[in-house]
Design a protein around this motif. Sequence first.
Motif, PDB file in Angstrom:
ATOM      1  N   LEU A   1     -53.763 -22.987 -30.348  1.00  0.00           N
ATOM      2  CA  LEU A   1     -54.079 -24.353 -29.931  1.00  0.00           C
ATOM      3  C   LEU A   1     -52.990 -24.923 -29.019  1.00  0.00           C
ATOM      4  CD1 LEU A   1     -55.839 -26.857 -30.056  1.00  0.00           C
ATOM      5  CD2 LEU A   1     -54.717 -27.471 -32.207  1.00  0.00           C
ATOM      6  N   HIS A   2     -51.732 -24.696 -29.379  1.00  0.00           N
ATOM      7  CA  HIS A   2     -50.641 -25.196 -28.546  1.00  0.00           C
ATOM      8  C   HIS A   2     -50.634 -24.517 -27.177  1.00  0.00           C
ATOM      9  CE1 HIS A   2     -48.290 -28.045 -30.956  1.00  0.00           C
ATOM     10  NE2 HIS A   2     -48.710 -27.362 -32.003  1.00  0.00           N
ATOM     11  N   LEU A   3     -50.981 -23.236 -27.127  1.00  0.00           N
ATOM     12  CA  LEU A   3     -51.057 -22.542 -25.838  1.00  0.00           C
ATOM     13  C   LEU A   3     -52.179 -23.115 -24.980  1.00  0.00           C
ATOM     14  CD1 LEU A   3     -50.448 -18.823 -26.922  1.00  0.00           C
ATOM     15  CD2 LEU A   3     -48.890 -20.310 -25.637  1.00  0.00           C
ATOM     16  N   VAL A   4     -53.294 -23.485 -25.623  1.00  0.00           N
ATOM     17  CA  VAL A   4     -54.399 -24.119 -24.900  1.00  0.00           C
ATOM     18  C   VAL A   4     -53.941 -25.437 -24.288  1.00  0.00           C
ATOM     19  CG1 VAL A   4     -56.617 -25.288 -25.198  1.00  0.00           C
ATOM     20  CG2 VAL A   4     -56.258 -23.033 -26.200  1.00  0.00           C
ATOM     21  N   VAL A   5     -53.299 -26.278 -25.101  1.00  0.00           N
ATOM     22  CA  VAL A   5     -52.853 -27.585 -24.620  1.00  0.00           C
ATOM     23  C   VAL A   5     -51.763 -27.420 -23.557  1.00  0.00           C
ATOM     24  CG1 VAL A   5     -51.825 -29.791 -25.312  1.00  0.00           C
ATOM     25  CG2 VAL A   5     -53.500 -28.678 -26.800  1.00  0.00           C
ATOM     26  N   LEU A   6     -50.925 -26.402 -23.731  1.00  0.00           N
ATOM     27  CA  LEU A   6     -49.902 -26.110 -22.725  1.00  0.00           C
ATOM     28  C   LEU A   6     -50.557 -25.740 -21.390  1.00  0.00           C
ATOM     29  CD1 LEU A   6     -46.819 -25.750 -22.234  1.00  0.00           C
ATOM     30  CD2 LEU A   6     -47.123 -23.338 -22.832  1.00  0.00           C
ATOM     31  N   ALA A   7     -51.633 -24.943 -21.454  1.00  0.00           N
ATOM     32  CA  ALA A   7     -52.359 -24.553 -20.237  1.00  0.00           C
ATOM     33  C   ALA A   7     -52.961 -25.785 -19.563  1.00  0.00           C
ATOM     34  CB  ALA A   7     -53.453 -23.543 -20.574  1.00  0.00           C
ATOM     35  N   TRP A   8     -53.532 -26.690 -20.362  1.00  0.00           N
ATOM     36  CA  TRP A   8     -54.096 -27.913 -19.783  1.00  0.00           C
ATOM     37  C   TRP A   8     -52.989 -28.785 -19.199  1.00  0.00           C
ATOM     38  CZ3 TRP A   8     -57.788 -28.757 -24.502  1.00  0.00           C
ATOM     39  CH2 TRP A   8     -58.946 -28.000 -24.308  1.00  0.00           C
ATOM     40  N   GLY A   9     -51.843 -28.831 -19.878  1.00  0.00           N
ATOM     41  CA  GLY A   9     -50.728 -29.609 -19.356  1.00  0.00           C
ATOM     42  C   GLY A   9     -50.181 -29.045 -18.056  1.00  0.00           C
ATOM     43  N   PHE A  10     -50.420 -27.762 -17.804  1.00  0.00           N
ATOM     44  CA  PHE A  10     -49.919 -27.103 -16.599  1.00  0.00           C
ATOM     45  C   PHE A  10     -50.736 -27.471 -15.364  1.00  0.00           C
ATOM     46  CE2 PHE A  10     -48.887 -22.902 -14.357  1.00  0.00           C
ATOM     47  CZ  PHE A  10     -47.647 -23.366 -13.936  1.00  0.00           C
ATOM     48  N   THR A  11     -51.917 -28.111 -15.565  1.00  0.00           N
ATOM     49  CA  THR A  11     -52.754 -28.452 -14.413  1.00  0.00           C
ATOM     50  C   THR A  11     -52.052 -29.432 -13.480  1.00  0.00           C
ATOM     51  OG1 THR A  11     -53.858 -30.211 -15.673  1.00  0.00           O
ATOM     52  CG2 THR A  11     -54.911 -28.040 -15.645  1.00  0.00           C
ATOM     53  N   GLY A  12     -51.231 -30.342 -14.047  1.00  0.00           N
ATOM     54  CA  GLY A  12     -50.505 -31.291 -13.201  1.00  0.00           C
ATOM     55  C   GLY A  12     -49.528 -30.601 -12.263  1.00  0.00           C
ATOM     56  N   PRO A  13     -48.603 -29.788 -12.787  1.00  0.00           N
ATOM     57  CA  PRO A  13     -47.720 -29.040 -11.896  1.00  0.00           C
ATOM     58  C   PRO A  13     -48.468 -28.156 -10.896  1.00  0.00           C
ATOM     59  CG  PRO A  13     -46.838 -29.020 -14.114  1.00  0.00           C
ATOM     60  CD  PRO A  13     -48.187 -29.658 -14.208  1.00  0.00           C
ATOM     61  N   LEU A  14     -49.582 -27.554 -11.326  1.00  0.00           N
ATOM     62  CA  LEU A  14     -50.350 -26.728 -10.394  1.00  0.00           C
ATOM     63  C   LEU A  14     -50.930 -27.570  -9.258  1.00  0.00           C
ATOM     64  CD1 LEU A  14     -52.229 -24.325 -12.834  1.00  0.00           C
ATOM     65  CD2 LEU A  14     -50.539 -23.678 -11.115  1.00  0.00           C
TER      66      LEU A  14
END
Length: 315
Positions: free
Chosen positions: A21-34
Amino acid sequence: MSSLPVTSSSPAASWASWLQLHLVVLAWGFTGPLGRLISLPPVETVAWRTGLAALGLAVLARIMKAGLNVGGRTALKLLGNGLLVGAHWMLFFLAVKLGNVSVAMAALPTTMIWCSLLEPLFEKGRRISRLELGMGLLMVLAVGLIFRVEFAYWQGFAAGLGCAFVGALFAVINKHLVAREHFAVISCYQMAGACAGALAVLAISGASGRPVAHPQNMDWVWLLVLSQVCTVGAYAAYMDVLRRLSVFSINVVYNLEPVYGILLAALFFGDTERMSPGFYVGTGMILVAVVVTPWLQARARSAGDARLEDTRRKT
């Protein structure tokens, strides 16, 4: 990813679920930097993201033996709701371009208050709770604080608030569409609708003389990460973990997305993401409201159930 329910309750399985779950949320949080790493404007970014994601989800649906034929009426509803997804992401990437990742991420948690205001309009008999209203007022104060201390980024933050509103509208409508079809099928149609909306905007922009930008060099790598890892893979893993953790637990972790996004932005972009102390106070107030509200709602429901049970016993 298995399509069968997971029944293991061992500590190892539990920790694996939390990590997933934390990896999922981390991936979603990475959309901003991307969104900042990709050189394309917001509309082009969304067009490529959603188009590639639709292809990935179609392949995933085929692997999971989920048919893409949902009927004309359902397909139109999903495609139409996908237009909201496209608008949501266009506003998000616009917020990143006009402000920075931290500013865009700080506005996202206000989705909760928008949902609480919109749901009564779509669900008969549902009223705005005093708890949601109180938390909404706290968010308004926090948003006002952020605007006051970081006025230079007001355009980016305003775009972020618009992004949160459209995201809430999508979530409220989507709630009535997701019950019958496989998640990969629903998401495939919605990504296709979002892509169609972005392409329509590009067509209108092109007709008005604005040149359409194309991916360059590393853009292709970041677009693949954005579409396949942060969209297709993250959503599939999210739907998988839903079967093993409570909705309450998932919502609490999900609300860490802005924290991960801001931390990742600081890691990638350093001083350009550094904000004033007042910004972090306001963002902290929003996050506290978002994290605490589900816990208070659960307590209120438990107290209400206890009172109802007590009344039944007395009668």
